[in-house]
Every structure is written in structure tokens, then in C-alpha cells.
Enzyme design. Structure first.
Site, PDB file in Angstrom:
ATOM      1  N   CYS A 104      58.697  12.947  57.938  1.00 10.95           N
ATOM      2  CA  CYS A 104      59.689  14.017  58.124  1.00 10.95           C
ATOM      3  C   CYS A 104      59.902  14.842  56.856  1.00 10.95           C
ATOM      4  O   CYS A 104      59.893  16.076  56.893  1.00 10.95           O
ATOM      5  CB  CYS A 104      61.008  13.435  58.631  1.00 10.95           C
ATOM      6  SG  CYS A 104      61.827  12.283  57.496  1.00 10.95           S
ATOM      7  N   HIS A 116      60.670  19.330  63.387  1.00 12.26           N
ATOM      8  CA  HIS A 116      60.649  18.115  62.575  1.00 12.26           C
ATOM      9  C   HIS A 116      59.456  17.245  62.964  1.00 12.26           C
ATOM     10  O   HIS A 116      58.833  17.431  64.012  1.00 12.26           O
ATOM     11  CB  HIS A 116      61.956  17.329  62.735  1.00 12.26           C
ATOM     12  CG  HIS A 116      62.279  16.905  64.147  1.00 12.26           C
ATOM     13  ND1 HIS A 116      62.777  15.675  64.470  1.00 12.26           N
ATOM     14  CD2 HIS A 116      62.162  17.555  65.343  1.00 12.26           C
ATOM     15  CE1 HIS A 116      62.990  15.578  65.767  1.00 12.26           C
ATOM     16  NE2 HIS A 116      62.616  16.715  66.322  1.00 12.26           N
ATOM     17  N   HIS A 126      66.328  10.971  57.883  1.00 11.02           N
ATOM     18  CA  HIS A 126      65.478  11.927  58.595  1.00 11.02           C
ATOM     19  C   HIS A 126      65.867  13.348  58.182  1.00 11.02           C
ATOM     20  O   HIS A 126      67.013  13.615  57.821  1.00 11.02           O
ATOM     21  CB  HIS A 126      65.638  11.751  60.104  1.00 11.02           C
ATOM     22  CG  HIS A 126      64.654  12.530  60.927  1.00 11.02           C
ATOM     23  ND1 HIS A 126      63.287  12.383  60.817  1.00 11.02           N
ATOM     24  CD2 HIS A 126      64.845  13.492  61.884  1.00 11.02           C
ATOM     25  CE1 HIS A 126      62.676  13.191  61.662  1.00 11.02           C
ATOM     26  NE2 HIS A 126      63.594  13.876  62.319  1.00 11.02           N
TER      27      HIS A 126
END
Length: 420
Positions: free
Chosen positions: A293, A365, A353
Site C-alpha cells: 500500500c 490503493h 494502510h
């Protein structure tokens, strides 16, 4: 206040007072006083450890980007410091504080770079994507990646592995097949050479100026090679490990020209992010071969001429926080969204994240693969899980500091005097 035990020595008393003036935890102090009142003598190791911790917290709080691995050996009245650090100031501060506390100190702390990399303290990634690992072995966790042409600070060598630091300050291990090491003088010469940057997501370097010829290497977006000459259709390029090949001029540009023409914007960040659609998630990945990520958000910004910190838990400290308490109306494309665990009375917040806002209630993402999700419950791509653990959003597009590096102002690949 407790009185010191009759057997307690004056030097130890002085040490306790000085340690109390450092950022020692209350629990540590209580333990020290308990030892003070009920034992014949406090172990020197217990007196010195708070000093080590204080120096580490001040000079190397994040072990991902700074080394301070120091321990002690007690030899009679002597305290022997053992270990290693890449920060001379941290070492000096530790020795000064320990000696000022009344200890007899012997210094056996190794400063990095050490003698194992004498005359090769600099390095440049020599393959399309180098895998950097947490330990010096191929079975170790993939910590991060570095693309071709990335300059590295070489700290030490262990067998066929080098401990290196990337431009975003990340410290990890790379095998000798992934980099070309060189002296500082040779590295300075390399910086003075004209460079070429590969601008497509994926491609190849060929043996000759013909795409039907055998390949020398694969390439990913952002790879940097040394320019030798061109024929109007192909660049003749030199790898850091001295291999020579040809890359299509339709797929690459002069590095200086590329940087001059970069106009990082909301639109350019979104356009770059869409080039990664479908690229698989890869823990530690920072290239078109696979991204985690934060490796994804880092790569988006890099392809727009900006180096940002490696991990989500580092990126979250950069830029300006945007108000998202009630809605997402103030967000702009390019803003970074952070997700994780909210802080409670007993636990700290944990960022796990990150994604990038692209507008229209959507963010992009790397989760399984690079994909677009929505914060709108009515949307077909609504991501209830991520919305449920959303923490905050930060804007870094218009910011610069030592952790947000613009390649236009600080070209880490080439001296500005190099010809176009």
C-alpha cells in the site's frame, strides 16, 4: 525520600541523580530506588540502561531509518559499550553522558560505514528492481525495493550481502548481484554523467538498436541509466555494472528534460496512479512488478518527481491534515488517506494502510491488487471495511522538507552541471 543503603557508593549516588534528569520512565526509577534500598549494590547494567534508552529515543527513534544497536558488558569497575551505530553524534552523546555520570567507560561501538566496505561506501542499484531484505539472506522478509540507478549509502558487508540506506533513509540488506559498489570518488564521477529515465511502466533494454535483438535487462518506470549516445531512435545506455544496451527513445527521456517538464499536480498524480491498476499486491514492493500500500503511494509520487517516506506509518506524519470529521468534501486528488486502529485509553493509534484520494468519493490503493474503492455507501465499489477503519487524510502535494524531497530541487541521480 529514601536514604541510600550504607554500602551504596558515592559514584553510584551521583549516577542515580544524573539518570533522574534524563527521560527515564517512572517505572524505571521506582525499580532503581527499590534496588537502592534493599540490595547491597545496584548492578551497573541497570544504572546505564536508562542512559542508552534516552540516547536511542533522541537520536534513533525509528530503527527503519537509523541504527543504534548498543549494549554493555560490565568488567569490574569498567562499563564496555559494544554494538554499532551510523550516527557519530549519538555515540558521542552516549559516551559523554555515561562518563558524566561517574562511570569508567570503554568504547567498543563501531561506527558505520565500517572497514568491511572500505573504498566501496557508495552504491547504485544495477538491476531493474533490487529486492532489499530485513536480514542478509534471500529467505528474509522483503523490506522494500529500489529501482535501477537508485544511489545507496553502503554501511557494511556480510558475506555476499550489503547493508544499505536508500534516499528515503530506509536501511536494509541487498545481495551483491543487485548493486554496483564504488568509492566516493567513483560515485562523484557517476553523478557527473548524463542520465536517461525510463518512463513507461514496463519495458526492455536491448543488445542493439533493434527491438528484435536479445534483451540485456527488463525495465520498470523510474529506472535510471547513464547516457552514452543516441541515433534519434534509441539511447545507447550504460548500466552501473558496466553492461551496455539500447532503449527506445519513445519509452525514455533525458533525465534533465524529464525533470524540467514535470509539473506535479492533482491530475498528474491521478493519471500515474491509474497506470498501476491491476498490479498485484506485494509486501515490500515499490515498483510496477508489485506494490504494497505505501509502496504504491510512494511510487506514484516518485514518478512525479517527488521522494516521500517509505511506510504508511511514516507518511502519516508528513504534510497538512485535512478536515474529515463529518465528510470528505475538503479532500483533493493526491491527498493520502490513512487507515488502521483508533487510539484508546490503553492502546496507541496504529496506521496499517494508505491509499490516495482521486475524487468523486473514491480512493485508489493496493489491496490484493491496485484498485479503486469508494467511501460512498451507494457506490458499487463501496469499501465498508476501509471506511470503518479510516483515521485521517494528509496533503503533501504542496509541501517540502527533508522527508519530502523534490527531485527538481535536489537531483539525487545527477549533478546539475551534467549536460542535457
Amino acid at each position: 525520600m529514601l536514604n541510600p543503603h550504607p554500602s551504596f557508593k558515592e559514584g553510584q549516588y551521583k549516577s542515580i541523580i544524573i539518570i533522574m534528569k534524563t527521560r527515564t520512565t517512572l517505572a524505571t526509577l521506582i525499580c532503581l530506588f527499590l534496588l537502592w534500598g534493599c540490595s547491597e549494590e545496584i548492578p551497573k547494567s541497570e544504572l546505564i540502561k536508562p542512559i542508552i534508552k534516552n540516547i536511542q529515543e533522541n537520536y534513533a527513534p525509528d530503527k527503519r531509518v537509523a541504527l543504534f544497536n548498543v549494549d554493555i558488558v560490565v568488567n569490574g569497575e569498567n562499563i564496555i559499550f559494544v554494538g554499532e551505530t551510523d550516527n557519530p553524534e549519538a555515540k558521542k552523546a552516549l559516551l559523554d553522558k555515561a562518563r558524566g555520570s561517574g562511570f569508567f567507560v570503554q568504547d567498543d561501538i563501531e561506527l558505520l560505514p565500517n572497514q568491511s566496505v572500505k573504498d566501496e561506501e557508495c552504491g547504485v542499484v544495477s538491476v531493474s528492481v533490487a529486492n532489499l531484505r530485513s536480514d542478509p539472506k534471500h529467505s528474509a522478509e522483503l523490506a522494500t525495493q529500489a529501482t535501477l540507478g537508485t544511489p545507496l549509502k553502503v554501511l557494511k558487508k556480510n558475506g555476499s550481502w550489503y547493508l544499505v540506506q536508500t534516499p528515503d533513509k530506509y536501511i536494509s540488506w541487498v545481495d551483491q548481484g543487485g548493486i554496483a559498489t564504488m568509492s566516493r570518488a567513483k560515485y562523484k564521477q557517476w553523478l557527473g554523467l548524463r542520465k536517461v529515465v525510463y518512463t513507461r511502466p514496463l519495458g526492455f533494454v536491448y543488445e542493439s538498436n533493434d527491438k528484435t535483438s536479445p534483451t540485456v535487462s527488463d525495465l520498470v518506470g523510474g529506472d535510471i541509466l547513464t547516457y552514452l549516445e543516441d541515433d534519434g531512435k534509441f539511447f545507447k545506455v550504460l548500466f552501473p555494472d558496466k553492461r551496455i544496451g539500447y532503449v527506445s527513445m519513445e519509452e525514455a527521456q533525458s533525465l534533465n528534460t524529464w525533470l524540467e517538464n514535470i509539473a506535479i499536480s492533482e491530475e498528474s498524480l491521478v493519471a500515474t496512479s491509474k497506470l498501476f491498476m491491476g498490479v498485484p499486491y506485494l509486501w515490500g514492493g515499490t515498483s510496477f512488478k508489485g506494490v504494497d500500500c505505501s509502496g504504491f503511494t510512494k511510487s506514484i509520487y516518485f514518478m512525479n518527481g517527488m521522494v516521500i517516506p517509505r511506510d504508511a506509518s511514516q507518511q502519516v506524519f508528513e504534510g497538512k491534515e485535512i478536515e474529515t470529521t463529518h465528510d470528505f468534501n475538503d479532500l483533493r486528488p493526491g491527498d493520502l488517506l490513512f487507515f488502521g486502529r483508533q487510539a484508546t485509553e490503553s492502546t496507541k493509534e496504529k496506521v496499517v494502510h494508505v491509499g490516495m484520494w482521486i475524487g468523486n468519493d473514491e480512493f485508489i490503493h493496493s489491496s490484493g491488487q491496485v484498485r479503486v474503492s469508494s467511501m460512498n455507501p451507494k457506490a458499487s465499489n463501496y469499501d465498508a471495511y476501509e471506511k470503518g477503519r479510516f483515521l485521517r487524510a494528509k496533503r503533501i502535494l504542496s509541501h517540502q522538507n527533508e522527508n519530502l524531497l523534490s527531485l527538481k530541487s535536489t537531483n539525487i541521480f545527477q549533478q546539475t552541471s551534467a549536460k542535457k
